[in-house]
Each structure stands twice: as structure tokens, then as C-alpha cells.
Design a protein around this motif. Structure first.
Motif, mmCIF file in Angstrom:
data_model
loop_
_atom_site.group_PDB
_atom_site.id
_atom_site.type_symbol
_atom_site.label_atom_id
_atom_site.label_comp_id
_atom_site.label_asym_id
_atom_site.label_seq_id
_atom_site.Cartn_x
_atom_site.Cartn_y
_atom_site.Cartn_z
ATOM 1 N N PHE A 1 0.851 -1.183 0.000
ATOM 2 C CA PHE A 1 0.000 0.000 0.000
ATOM 3 C C PHE A 1 0.887 1.233 0.000
ATOM 4 O O PHE A 1 2.002 1.204 0.527
ATOM 5 C CB PHE A 1 -0.955 0.011 1.195
ATOM 6 C CG PHE A 1 -0.280 -0.015 2.535
ATOM 7 C CD1 PHE A 1 0.109 1.158 3.159
ATOM 8 C CD2 PHE A 1 -0.026 -1.224 3.178
ATOM 9 C CE1 PHE A 1 0.724 1.137 4.393
ATOM 10 C CE2 PHE A 1 0.595 -1.254 4.414
ATOM 11 C CZ PHE A 1 0.976 -0.080 5.023
ATOM 12 N N PRO A 2 0.411 2.333 -0.581
ATOM 13 C CA PRO A 2 1.195 3.568 -0.606
ATOM 14 C C PRO A 2 1.306 4.173 0.790
ATOM 15 O O PRO A 2 0.412 3.994 1.627
ATOM 16 C CB PRO A 2 0.387 4.485 -1.534
ATOM 17 C CG PRO A 2 -0.504 3.578 -2.311
ATOM 18 C CD PRO A 2 -0.808 2.437 -1.396
ATOM 19 N N PRO A 3 2.384 4.928 1.057
ATOM 20 C CA PRO A 3 2.521 5.584 2.364
ATOM 21 C C PRO A 3 1.353 6.509 2.691
ATOM 22 O O PRO A 3 1.010 6.683 3.867
ATOM 23 C CB PRO A 3 3.823 6.376 2.216
ATOM 24 C CG PRO A 3 4.590 5.671 1.159
ATOM 25 C CD PRO A 3 3.573 5.121 0.217
ATOM 26 N N ALA A 4 0.736 7.100 1.667
ATOM 27 C CA ALA A 4 -0.385 8.016 1.910
ATOM 28 C C ALA A 4 -1.539 7.322 2.624
ATOM 29 O O ALA A 4 -2.312 7.966 3.347
ATOM 30 C CB ALA A 4 -0.873 8.605 0.587
ATOM 31 N N PHE A 5 -1.668 5.995 2.448
ATOM 32 C CA PHE A 5 -2.783 5.280 3.057
ATOM 33 C C PHE A 5 -2.692 5.286 4.582
ATOM 34 O O PHE A 5 -3.713 5.199 5.261
ATOM 35 C CB PHE A 5 -2.845 3.848 2.528
ATOM 36 C CG PHE A 5 -3.403 3.735 1.129
ATOM 37 C CD1 PHE A 5 -3.590 4.858 0.339
ATOM 38 C CD2 PHE A 5 -3.735 2.502 0.590
ATOM 39 C CE1 PHE A 5 -4.088 4.771 -0.950
ATOM 40 C CE2 PHE A 5 -4.241 2.389 -0.689
ATOM 41 C CZ PHE A 5 -4.423 3.541 -1.464
ATOM 42 N N MET B 1 5.030 -0.349 -6.590
ATOM 43 C CA MET B 1 3.672 -0.892 -6.520
ATOM 44 C C MET B 1 2.896 -0.485 -7.757
ATOM 45 O O MET B 1 2.867 0.689 -8.131
ATOM 46 C CB MET B 1 2.959 -0.389 -5.265
ATOM 47 C CG MET B 1 1.557 -0.961 -5.105
ATOM 48 S SD MET B 1 0.771 -0.358 -3.599
ATOM 49 C CE MET B 1 -0.849 -1.115 -3.781
ATOM 50 N N THR B 2 2.271 -1.465 -8.405
ATOM 51 C CA THR B 2 1.457 -1.210 -9.591
ATOM 52 C C THR B 2 0.087 -1.856 -9.418
ATOM 53 O O THR B 2 -0.115 -2.722 -8.572
ATOM 54 C CB THR B 2 2.121 -1.758 -10.862
ATOM 55 O OG1 THR B 2 2.257 -3.182 -10.736
ATOM 56 C CG2 THR B 2 3.491 -1.141 -11.080
ATOM 57 N N ALA B 3 -0.856 -1.418 -10.254
ATOM 58 C CA ALA B 3 -2.199 -1.988 -10.238
ATOM 59 C C ALA B 3 -2.850 -1.688 -11.579
ATOM 60 O O ALA B 3 -2.384 -0.823 -12.324
ATOM 61 C CB ALA B 3 -3.022 -1.411 -9.088
ATOM 62 N N GLU C 1 -1.900 0.272 -16.618
ATOM 63 C CA GLU C 1 -1.050 -0.189 -15.533
ATOM 64 C C GLU C 1 -0.570 1.056 -14.778
ATOM 65 O O GLU C 1 0.324 1.774 -15.238
ATOM 66 C CB GLU C 1 0.155 -0.958 -16.091
ATOM 67 C CG GLU C 1 0.991 -1.651 -15.034
ATOM 68 C CD GLU C 1 0.386 -2.967 -14.576
ATOM 69 O OE1 GLU C 1 0.854 -3.491 -13.561
ATOM 70 O OE2 GLU C 1 -0.561 -3.465 -15.230
ATOM 71 N N VAL C 2 -1.203 1.329 -13.631
ATOM 72 C CA VAL C 2 -0.859 2.518 -12.872
ATOM 73 C C VAL C 2 0.210 2.183 -11.842
ATOM 74 O O VAL C 2 0.257 1.081 -11.301
ATOM 75 C CB VAL C 2 -2.096 3.131 -12.175
ATOM 76 C CG1 VAL C 2 -3.107 3.599 -13.199
ATOM 77 C CG2 VAL C 2 -2.737 2.143 -11.210
ATOM 78 N N GLU C 3 1.074 3.157 -11.584
ATOM 79 C CA GLU C 3 2.190 2.982 -10.647
ATOM 80 C C GLU C 3 1.881 3.792 -9.384
ATOM 81 O O GLU C 3 2.101 4.991 -9.331
ATOM 82 C CB GLU C 3 3.495 3.440 -11.297
ATOM 83 C CG GLU C 3 3.833 2.634 -12.548
ATOM 84 C CD GLU C 3 5.002 3.216 -13.320
ATOM 85 O OE1 GLU C 3 5.458 4.330 -12.974
ATOM 86 O OE2 GLU C 3 5.448 2.578 -14.285
ATOM 87 N N LEU C 4 1.358 3.110 -8.372
ATOM 88 C CA LEU C 4 0.906 3.788 -7.168
ATOM 89 C C LEU C 4 2.064 4.330 -6.335
ATOM 90 O O LEU C 4 1.895 5.312 -5.614
ATOM 91 C CB LEU C 4 0.055 2.838 -6.325
ATOM 92 C CG LEU C 4 -1.244 2.342 -6.987
ATOM 93 C CD1 LEU C 4 -1.945 1.351 -6.085
ATOM 94 C CD2 LEU C 4 -2.156 3.505 -7.313
ATOM 95 N N THR D 1 -2.622 8.275 -11.334
ATOM 96 C CA THR D 1 -2.468 8.282 -9.876
ATOM 97 C C THR D 1 -2.250 9.698 -9.366
ATOM 98 O O THR D 1 -2.826 10.102 -8.345
ATOM 99 C CB THR D 1 -1.293 7.378 -9.461
ATOM 100 O OG1 THR D 1 -1.499 6.064 -9.967
ATOM 101 C CG2 THR D 1 -1.165 7.315 -7.951
ATOM 102 N N LEU D 2 -1.422 10.454 -10.065
ATOM 103 C CA LEU D 2 -1.189 11.840 -9.674
ATOM 104 C C LEU D 2 -2.502 12.625 -9.659
ATOM 105 O O LEU D 2 -2.785 13.365 -8.711
ATOM 106 C CB LEU D 2 -0.194 12.481 -10.637
ATOM 107 C CG LEU D 2 0.208 13.934 -10.355
ATOM 108 C CD1 LEU D 2 1.676 14.161 -10.700
ATOM 109 C CD2 LEU D 2 -0.653 14.926 -11.134
ATOM 110 N N PHE D 3 -3.311 12.448 -10.708
ATOM 111 C CA PHE D 3 -4.570 13.188 -10.798
ATOM 112 C C PHE D 3 -5.527 12.815 -9.669
ATOM 113 O O PHE D 3 -6.192 13.687 -9.090
ATOM 114 C CB PHE D 3 -5.234 12.933 -12.150
ATOM 115 C CG PHE D 3 -6.569 13.586 -12.298
ATOM 116 C CD1 PHE D 3 -6.658 14.947 -12.540
ATOM 117 C CD2 PHE D 3 -7.741 12.858 -12.175
ATOM 118 C CE1 PHE D 3 -7.901 15.566 -12.657
ATOM 119 C CE2 PHE D 3 -8.976 13.465 -12.286
ATOM 120 C CZ PHE D 3 -9.058 14.820 -12.534
ATOM 121 N N LEU D 4 -5.608 11.530 -9.331
ATOM 122 C CA LEU D 4 -6.520 11.099 -8.272
ATOM 123 C C LEU D 4 -6.139 11.704 -6.927
ATOM 124 O O LEU D 4 -6.995 12.217 -6.197
ATOM 125 C CB LEU D 4 -6.538 9.575 -8.189
ATOM 126 C CG LEU D 4 -7.143 8.848 -9.395
ATOM 127 C CD1 LEU D 4 -7.008 7.340 -9.241
ATOM 128 C CD2 LEU D 4 -8.615 9.231 -9.564
#
Length: 564
Positions: free
Chosen positions: A8-12, A53-55, A61-64, A119-122
Motif C-alpha cells: 500500500f502507498p505511504p499516503a494510506f 507498486m502497480t495496479a 497499468e498505474v504505478e501507485l 495516480t497523480l490526478f486522483l
């Protein structure tokens, strides 16, 4: 399994913290506000470089999570700001403000590690949502209105950014975050969308409109994230685009001029944010390794000293309830901690030797000199004197040292004092030991800030700027004035046009009612009058009369046909 293996990203972590804040007991909230950013920092500094991390999302294919030196540096200062801002706020901020602030900081950390444009936009829009809530937490009608305008402006910026991202994805087939050329409509839309968040004129008025209307603690949080994530995005997507040099110079002098005219101390500091971000935008436009190192270093230092200045201003508001320079003065007598910390912040923003601003801002101006950009270098040097005038002297002088206002407030609560002291010490430590910051910059640093030439030049500049301030002090004294900005058109002219339009609609509706509706109401009566049982058109007519009228109608038709 190492921390780098966590899925999971650190932001979570900070998003989870934002959800926990309303649920825990009041006595536990300060621990959440401190420990959650600390855990985030622990994860940030245990991430390896590269895509981690990707999804799959919307067929892409986004790079979280993508880590690098510059991303890690920005994420670090965002997490630190969330922690010290939480320490400053917890005794005075409402629960919803604390939660929204943590979520807002989480969005900034998410942008820092976003490896692709989606990911940046979200995370970008996530920040816009919760920063609007922070503005609304000011709790006044002015804050409500400013929050609406703030939200609309960032909605427009987000739409433009999204248009650009979609265009780039269609044209290149890639959503990777990489340097872009301004050679298409899509990349220009992306640049404009990012510059709106950077508060670049002519749409920078949202910052000086919204930030001062937030609560005294909310202004501190707002100062750190939106504009600096925009700077990071410019650094990643548009390094070396020379148009940014001129945009940045415009921002620098725009901020100085408006700050010198302003009477509200938080609006002074808000315009100063625009001014300081202008230095960073110029550095991105220059695009050399030294310039980009300067951008990263100055963003890091700026978040600390700008938060410190807004903390001192917030402490004054909390203790006195006043925000106008004309209502303040002489507070050094009873608020020594706030005065000392605010003065250190003022010296840091002015690039005074042995403060953080001295070792960061000079990297940008020196990169202009090395790049043979003489006009830019002269502009940056002149602007440094202007910064000392409006933020280095004007703010502390009128708030703490000028005429005695008769106010005798004490320093604020211990947590506010602790937050200010921590950031004041950080300003001095970074200035005295620049290697503490330089070792984490994106490129190897060979720049030496403490040379005799640089020290003498900067001290001369500050000396003459200070002399100019006190010589022109009678002209610098503020009155109860309002500075008109571009927002005049949508805050005053726009509503005026809207009211005129609504009045026109009322007039047209009145005409419609009198000419159409009222006439229409008479139609049934006319129908009954002529076609009813007693109406002339319903009577039985004698044959002779009928023939007469048919003959008359036939004559009229023949004459009309002849004439046509």
C-alpha cells in the motif's frame, strides 16, 4: 518482509489516521496526530528507489508508488508538516479540521510518490476536496464563500489537468510521469492546470482569498501542500521550459507589490507564498541540476519558515482576535516566544545568513548567473530585497514592534509554542549546517553558500532594503484599505452582472405576464363571447345575410390576390 514489500502507498497510513481522528477519545487525538505522520516517515525512508507498486485501473497499468530522492524529500517535508501542524492545532482546531488536514496531507504524500499521471490526478483531486473543507472550517460566512471560490478554481484547474492527461495518453500511449515538451495542446493544458495550483497569475487570487479566511490553525496547514505539490509536478514534468522563467518572475514581483500594499497580516503572508513559489518556478524553468536542486531545497525550507510565520500570526489571532496590522503593535512585551519565532521566520524568508532561506534561495539565483541569464539574475536579486521589505521587516515590525496598541496578550498554549520553537530551530539548523539538507537533494551538490562574496552581497542587500523601509516608513504605514486583484472580476463584477441579468429576467417576465399571460387569460372569455350559445358566430343566420357576407369575403380575396 521489509517495509518496501508492504502493498500500500505511504499516503494510506495518513488516510487511515484521518479516519481514526473522529473516532478516538479527545485525549488520544494528539497521539494520532503525531504518531501517524511518524509512521508515514518511517515508511517513506525505507522505500527503495524505483517503481514499487502497480495496479490495473481503467485498462492502464498505474504505478501507485515510485520512489526517488526528490519524491522522498517532498514526501518527508509533507509528513513533517502534518506532524508539527497537528501539534500546533490540536487544542484549538475542530475535529473535522484535524481530520481534513490529515487527509489533505495524505493527498500531498500520494502525489509525491505517484508514478503515473492517473495516480497523480486522483491524489491531486483528493487534496482539492479536503483543502476546501479546511478553508470552510474557518467557520465564518467569509470562509464559506472563500471556500466555494477556492473549490471552483481548483475544479477548473483539475479539469484542465485531466484534459491534458487524456490528450497525452492518446497522443503517446503512455501515462508515465516524465519530462514533457510544450509542443501540443494537451501539454499546454497540463501546464496551465498545474500552474493554477501553483497560484500563478492571473489566477493566483484564490490563495490570498482563501488562506486568510481559514482558521488560525487551518492557514498553517494550507500553506504547505497545494502550491508545493504543484512545484514538484512542474519539476517532474516541465524542467527547463523557459516560459516558466517569465511566469515565475511575474509571480515574484506580483507577490511583493501586493504584500506591500496589504494591511491584513495573513494576507501579507499569503501574497508572500506566491512570491516564494515564483522563485521555485523560475528554478524549474532554468532547469539545470543546480537550479532543480535549488527548487527542491527552497520548497523544503519554504514550508518550514512559511508555516512558522503563519503560526506566529495564528498565535496572535488566537490571543488577540485581531488580524489587521493597524490594530496590532507592541506585542513583543507580552508575547516573547511568538515574537522571537516569528522574527526567525522573517529572517529565514529574507535569506538572512545562517538561516534556511540563505542556503536554498541562493542556489536558484546562482544557477541564473551560471546560465548567463543576466536579466533573470538581476530580477532575483532585486526581488530578494523586496522579500525583506514585505515579509522580513514589515510583518514583524507592524505586528510586534511598532506603536504600542495597548494589547497585552500572553504567549499561546504550550503546544503552539512547542510547534513554533521546533520550526524556528529547524530554520537555524538548516542555515548553519546546510549539508543536513543538501545530502537529500536530487543531484550531487557542489554549491557552497558561505563564500565571502555571497555573504557580503546578501548583507549589503538586506542592509539597504532595511534602510529603505525605515526611510519610507511613513508611506509604509497601513490604513484600512482593500487591494483589488483579478478576483475583483468574479467577486464584484461577476455578481453585479448576475444581479443585472436576474433583474432583466424579472422585467422580461413582467412583460410576458402582461402581454401574453394576461391576454391568454382573456381568450376563453372571447371564445365564449363569440362562439358561445349567445355568441354572434353561433347564431342561426338568415340565408340572405350569409350570402352577403360570403360575397364580401370573396371580393376581399380577389382584391388581395390582384394586389399580390
Amino acid at each position: 518482509m521489509t517495509i518496501s514489500d508492504l502493498m500500500f502507498p505511504p499516503a494510506f497510513i495518513m488516510i487511515l489516521g484521518a479516519l481514526l481522528i473522529p473516532l478516538v477519545r479527545p485525549g488520544i487525538r494528539p497521539l494520532v496526530l503525531i504518531l501517524v505522520p511518524l509512521l508515514t516517515l518511517l515508511m517513506i525512508w525505507n522505500l527503495d528507489d524505483g517503481v514499487l507498486m502497480t495496479a490495473r485501473f481503467l485498462g492502464y497499468e498505474v504505478e501507485l508508488v515510485e520512489a526517488s530522492n526528490v519524491r522522498r524529500l517532498f514526501a518527508t517535508i509533507f509528513a513533517l508538516m502534518a506532524m508539527i501542524g497537528g501539534l500546533f492545532a490540536f487544542q484549538h482546531a475542530r475535529v473535522v479540521e484535524m481530520s481534513a488536514s490529515m487527509a489533505y496531507a495524505a493527498g500531498a504524500v500520494g502525489v509525491s510518490f505517484a508514478g503515473d499521471l492517473i495516480t497523480l490526478f486522483l491524489f491531486w483531486e483528493f487534496m482539492a476536496l479536503f483543502s476546501t473543507v479546511v478553508v470552510w472550517c474557518g467557520g465564518t460566512e467569509a470562509a464559506r464563500r472563500a471556500g466555494i471560490r477556492y473549490g471552483i478554481m481548483h475544479l477548473i484547474g483539475g479539469i484542465l489537468l485531466k484534459i491534458g492527461i487524456e490528450g497525452v495518453a492518446v497522443q503517446t500511449g503512455s501515462i508515465a510521469i516524465q519530462p514533457l515538451m510544450l509542443d501540443s495542446f494537451a501539454t499546454w493544458m497540463m501546464l496551465i492546470g498545474v500552474l493554477i495550483n501553483a497560484a500563478a497569475p492571473p489566477v493566483s487570487a484564490w490563495l490570498s482569498d482563501a488562506y486568510p479566511e481559514a482558521s488560525p490553525t487551518g492557514s498553517v496547514i494550507l500553506s504547505a501542500f497545494t502550491t508545493k505539490t504543484a512545484v514538484l509536478t512542474l519539476l517532474l514534468l516541465f524542467p527547463g521550459q523557459q516560459v516558466l522563467i517569465w511566469v515565475g518572475l511575474y509571480m515574484i514581483f506580483y507577490g511583493i507589490i501586493y504584500a506591500l500594499m496589504e494591511n491584513d497580516m495573513r494576507r501579507i503572508l499569503a501574497y508572500s507564498i506566491v512570491n516564494q513559489v515564483g522563485f521555485m518556478v523560475v528554478g524549474v524553468g532554468i532547469g539545470t541540476e543546480l537550479a532543480l536542486n535549488g527548487v527542491a531545497a527552497h520548497a523544503f525550507a519554504h514550508i518550514i519558515y512559511k508555516a512558522l510565520l503563519l503560526m506566529s500570526a495564528g498565535a496572535v489571532i488566537v490571543q488577540t482576535g485581531k488580524r489587521k496590522c493597524t490594530d496590532l503593535g507592541g506585542l513583543y512585551r507580552t508575547m516573547p516566544v511568538t515574537t522571537i519565532c516569528g522574527t526567525i521566520g522573517a529572517l529565514a524568508i529574507s535569506s538572512f545568513p545562517y538561516t534556511s532561506g540563505f542556503i536554498s534561495k541562493s542556489m536558484i539565483s546562482q544557477s541564473a548567473a551560471y546560465g548567463d541569464l543576466a536579466f533573470v539574475w538581476y530580477g532575483l536579486v532585486a526581488a530578494s530585497a523586496g522579500v525583506f521589505l514585505h515579509a522580513g521587516i514589515k510583518f514583524p515590525w507592524f505586528v510586534f514592534f511598532q506603536k504600542d496598541s495597548g494589547l497585552r496578550p500572553k504567549d499561546p498554549s504550550w503546544n503552539m509554542q512547542a510547534a513554533m520553537i521546533i520550526f524556528a530551530v529547524a530554520c537555524v539548523l538548516l542555515g548553519v549546517f546546510p549539508s543536513l539538507l543538501y545530502q537529500f537533494l536530487p543531484y550531487e551538490v557542489s554549491y557552497v553558500p558561505y563564500t565571502a562574496e555571497h555573504l557580503v552581497t546578501q548583507l549589503q542587500l538586506l542592509l539597504f532594503a532595511g534602510l529603505a523601509f525605515f526611510v519610507t516608513l511613513p508611506l509604509m504605514k497601513r490604513t484600512l484599505t482593500i487591494s483589488l486583484d483579478v478576483d475583483f472580476f468574479y467577486r464584484r463584477v461577476g455578481p453585479m452582472i448576475w444581479r443585472s441579468f436576474m433583474h432583466l429576467l424579472v422585467v422580461l417576465n413582467g412583460l410576458f405576464q402582461s402581454l401574453v399571460v394576461e391576454k391568454g387569460k382573456r381568450l376563453p372569455q372571447l371564445w365564449i363571447r363569440y362562439h358561445g350559445p349567445e355568441g354572434p358566430l353561433a347564431r342561426t343566420w338568415p340565408t340572405g345575410s350569409m350570402l352577403l357576407w360570403v360575397a364580401v369575403m370573396l371580393v376581399v380575396i380577389l382584391i388581395g390576390a390582384r394586389l399580390l
